[in-house]
Design an enzyme around this catalytic site. Structure first.
Site, PDB file in Angstrom:
ATOM      1  CG  LEU A 178      -2.041  -1.024   1.223  1.00 19.05           C
ATOM      2  CD1 LEU A 178      -2.984  -0.808   2.403  1.00 19.05           C
ATOM      3  CD2 LEU A 178      -2.818  -0.949  -0.074  1.00 19.05           C
ATOM      4  CB  SER A 235      -6.847  -5.132   9.739  1.00 17.58           C
ATOM      5  OG  SER A 235      -7.178  -6.335   9.090  1.00 17.58           O
ATOM      6  CE1 TYR A 273      -2.123  -6.945  10.667  1.00 18.03           C
ATOM      7  CE2 TYR A 273      -4.080  -8.175  10.027  1.00 18.03           C
ATOM      8  CZ  TYR A 273      -3.243  -7.087   9.860  1.00 18.03           C
ATOM      9  OH  TYR A 273      -3.519  -6.140   8.898  1.00 18.03           O
TER      10      TYR A 273
HETATM   11  P1  NAI Z   1       3.028  -4.681   3.811  1.00 15.00           P
HETATM   12  O1  NAI Z   1       3.418  -5.808   4.694  1.00 15.00           O
HETATM   13  O2  NAI Z   1       3.277  -4.800   2.358  1.00 15.00           O
HETATM   14  O3  NAI Z   1       3.724  -3.338   4.326  1.00 15.00           O
HETATM   15  C1  NAI Z   1       3.974  -3.088   5.694  1.00 15.00           C
HETATM   16  C2  NAI Z   1       5.292  -2.350   5.781  1.00 15.00           C
HETATM   17  O4  NAI Z   1       5.578  -2.100   7.163  1.00 15.00           O
HETATM   18  C3  NAI Z   1       6.474  -3.148   5.202  1.00 15.00           C
HETATM   19  O5  NAI Z   1       7.128  -2.417   4.184  1.00 15.00           O
HETATM   20  C4  NAI Z   1       7.372  -3.383   6.403  1.00 15.00           C
HETATM   21  O6  NAI Z   1       8.759  -3.342   6.100  1.00 15.00           O
HETATM   22  C5  NAI Z   1       6.979  -2.241   7.339  1.00 15.00           C
HETATM   23  N1  NAI Z   1       7.317  -2.559   8.725  1.00 15.00           N
HETATM   24  C6  NAI Z   1       7.135  -3.745   9.373  1.00 15.00           C
HETATM   25  N2  NAI Z   1       7.665  -3.677  10.598  1.00 15.00           N
HETATM   26  C7  NAI Z   1       8.176  -2.426  10.747  1.00 15.00           C
HETATM   27  C8  NAI Z   1       8.870  -1.765  11.790  1.00 15.00           C
HETATM   28  N3  NAI Z   1       9.138  -2.374  12.954  1.00 15.00           N
HETATM   29  N4  NAI Z   1       9.251  -0.488  11.584  1.00 15.00           N
HETATM   30  C9  NAI Z   1       8.999   0.133  10.412  1.00 15.00           C
HETATM   31  N5  NAI Z   1       8.357  -0.446   9.374  1.00 15.00           N
HETATM   32  C10 NAI Z   1       7.951  -1.722   9.548  1.00 15.00           C
HETATM   33  O7  NAI Z   1       1.474  -4.416   4.096  1.00 15.00           O
HETATM   34  P2  NAI Z   1       0.423  -3.605   3.216  1.00 15.00           P
HETATM   35  O8  NAI Z   1      -0.438  -4.571   2.516  1.00 15.00           O
HETATM   36  O9  NAI Z   1       1.085  -2.538   2.464  1.00 15.00           O
HETATM   37  O10 NAI Z   1      -0.468  -2.964   4.370  1.00 15.00           O
HETATM   38  C11 NAI Z   1      -0.157  -1.717   4.934  1.00 15.00           C
HETATM   39  C12 NAI Z   1      -0.924  -1.576   6.249  1.00 15.00           C
HETATM   40  O11 NAI Z   1      -2.309  -1.724   6.015  1.00 15.00           O
HETATM   41  C13 NAI Z   1      -0.544  -2.602   7.306  1.00 15.00           C
HETATM   42  O12 NAI Z   1      -0.546  -1.976   8.566  1.00 15.00           O
HETATM   43  C14 NAI Z   1      -1.651  -3.620   7.215  1.00 15.00           C
HETATM   44  O13 NAI Z   1      -1.854  -4.264   8.457  1.00 15.00           O
HETATM   45  C15 NAI Z   1      -2.835  -2.745   6.839  1.00 15.00           C
HETATM   46  N6  NAI Z   1      -3.842  -3.489   6.102  1.00 15.00           N
HETATM   47  C16 NAI Z   1      -3.624  -3.836   4.786  1.00 15.00           C
HETATM   48  C17 NAI Z   1      -4.580  -4.530   4.083  1.00 15.00           C
HETATM   49  C18 NAI Z   1      -4.426  -4.851   2.628  1.00 15.00           C
HETATM   50  O14 NAI Z   1      -5.367  -5.400   2.061  1.00 15.00           O
HETATM   51  N7  NAI Z   1      -3.298  -4.542   1.984  1.00 15.00           N
HETATM   52  C19 NAI Z   1      -5.835  -4.953   4.746  1.00 15.00           C
HETATM   53  C20 NAI Z   1      -5.955  -4.537   6.120  1.00 15.00           C
HETATM   54  C21 NAI Z   1      -4.992  -3.825   6.762  1.00 15.00           C
HETATM   55  C1  15L Z   2      -5.154  -7.737   6.161  1.00 12.12           C
HETATM   56  O1  15L Z   2      -5.280  -7.177   7.255  1.00 12.12           O
HETATM   57  C2  15L Z   2      -3.821  -7.996   5.567  1.00 12.12           C
HETATM   58  O2  15L Z   2      -2.890  -6.989   5.884  1.00 12.12           O
HETATM   59  C3  15L Z   2      -3.886  -8.187   4.055  1.00 12.12           C
HETATM   60  O3  15L Z   2      -2.657  -8.727   3.612  1.00 12.12           O
HETATM   61  C4  15L Z   2      -5.040  -9.091   3.668  1.00 12.12           C
HETATM   62  O4  15L Z   2      -4.836 -10.360   4.196  1.00 12.12           O
HETATM   63  C5  15L Z   2      -6.323  -8.518   4.198  1.00 12.12           C
HETATM   64  O5  15L Z   2      -6.264  -8.259   5.589  1.00 12.12           O
HETATM   65  C6  15L Z   2      -7.547  -9.413   3.947  1.00 12.12           C
HETATM   66  O6  15L Z   2      -8.264  -9.731   4.895  1.00 12.12           O
HETATM   67  O7  15L Z   2      -7.771  -9.750   2.779  1.00 12.12           O
END
Ligand code: NAI
Ligand code: 15L
Length: 265
Positions: free
Chosen positions: A13, A109, A134
């Site tokens: 994202l 989430s 999580y």
């Molecule tokens: P992602 O896993 O691709 O990105 C998360 C980023 O956080 C990574 O680049 C990672 O290096 C960084 N990170 C992890 N630990 C860290 C730390 N200790 N310090 C600094 N950075 C750290 O996840 P994505 O898909 O981009 O999601 C972004 C956010 O949105 C997350 O918080 C995720 O839980 C939330 N989210 C995403 C969903 C989706 O469908 N993509 C659904 C629901 C929530």
């Molecule tokens: C999340 O919270 C995760 O970050 C994402 O990778 C997907 O698994 C998403 O939920 C989902 O429920 O599809």
């Protein structure tokens, strides 16, 4: 708003928002613990572990708004979640309190409510039912947001993101999908609103299958414009017919709800 901080900017994202928000906010401060592409015009990159208090205080200083995406984004060990999601989210809100109270969009989430069944339609009053360690950490993040608003006036939007990917990847995502464009519009609305308070939004596009009702946050004026329905035929052709007795099909959280408890070794 002039300078927007994006944490988790090296993630899926984060990379999408880096591209799409560039023309909207004059300066982006992009941060992650993982390597980031070199800064372009109007960008700064900062390597930072969200679990490091002093580093996060410096990171937030001088920012006018924060999109907090950084952290563990799937089920993981408690120790990993403790550092990135619990400590990290606390640090972001505490830094905001200390540095002029910029608004925060917190990437929560759907796994905060993943143990509700798919037959239920949830709204702003529905109870937490986390489906994983999580999901539990995201409930904590939402409550950090509540505390920092009630006590210190730090405004925030917690977005219970469904599934934000370029396209829905499975049948469940036909209901949970949030398009990148709809997410970007939500961010613009959150930072432009005259009053944000401490608000929660479910993050799904205008999909035909709807599990979540955002009526409680209608005052923000965010209306999703895209729909997963355009991908339905492709998704259904590529995935098997679901077993209705499978917990991954019964519960909103899907595989997160169906998986066993994550135990540290
Ligand atoms: P992602 O896993 O691709 O990105 C998360 C980023 O956080 C990574 O680049 C990672 O290096 C960084 N990170 C992890 N630990 C860290 C730390 N200790 N310090 C600094 N950075 C750290 O996840 P994505 O898909 O981009 O999601 C972004 C956010 O949105 C997350 O918080 C995720 O839980 C939330 N989210 C995403 C969903 C989706 O469908 N993509 C659904 C629901 C929530
Ligand atoms: C999340 O919270 C995760 O970050 C994402 O990778 C997907 O698994 C998403 O939920 C989902 O429920 O599809």
């Amino acid at each position: 708003m002039h300078k927007l901080l994006i944490t988790g900017a090296a993630g899926g994202l984060g990379r999408m928002l880096r591209e799409n928000l560039a023309g909207i906010y004059p300066e982006l401060r992009l941060s992650d613990i993982a390597p980031l592409d070199p800064a372009g015009e109007g960008e700064e990159t900062v390597t930072c572990d969200l679990g490091d208090y002093d580093a996060v205080m410096d990171l937030v200083s001088g920012c006018d708004g924060i999109v907090h995406l950084g952290g563990i984004s799937m089920e993981n060990s408690f120790e990993a979640i403790l550092n990135a999601n619990l400590r990290g989210t606390y640090h972001i809100f505490e830094a905001a309190r200390r540095h002029g109270r910029p608004r925060i969009l917190f990437a929560s989430s759907n796994h905060t409510i993943g143990f509700h069944e798919r037959t239920e339609r949830l709204d702003g009053e529905s109870p937490y039912r986390p489906d994983s360690l999580y999901g539990l950490s995201k409930c904590y993040g939402e409550l950090v947001a509540r505390y920092y608003y009630d006590k210190f006036g730090v405004e925030s939007l917690s977005v219970r993101i469904g599934s934000c990917f370029p396209e829905p990847r499975d049948r469940r995502m036909l209901a949970t999908w949030l398009s990148g464009n709809d997410f970007c519009r939500m961010i613009e609305v959150a930072f432009a609103a005259p009053k944000l308070g401490c608000t929660m939004l479910y993050g799904a596009s205008a999909n035909k299958e709807q599990w979540w009702d955002n009526g409680h946050a209608a005052f923000l004026g965010w209306t999703p414009e895209e729909t997963a329905e355009v991908y339905r035929d492709r998704v259904e052709a590529a995935t098997p017919t679901p077993d209705p007795n499978d917990p991954a099909v019964i519960f909103q959280g899907g595989a997160f709800a169906a998986a066993g408890h994550f135990e540290d070794e």
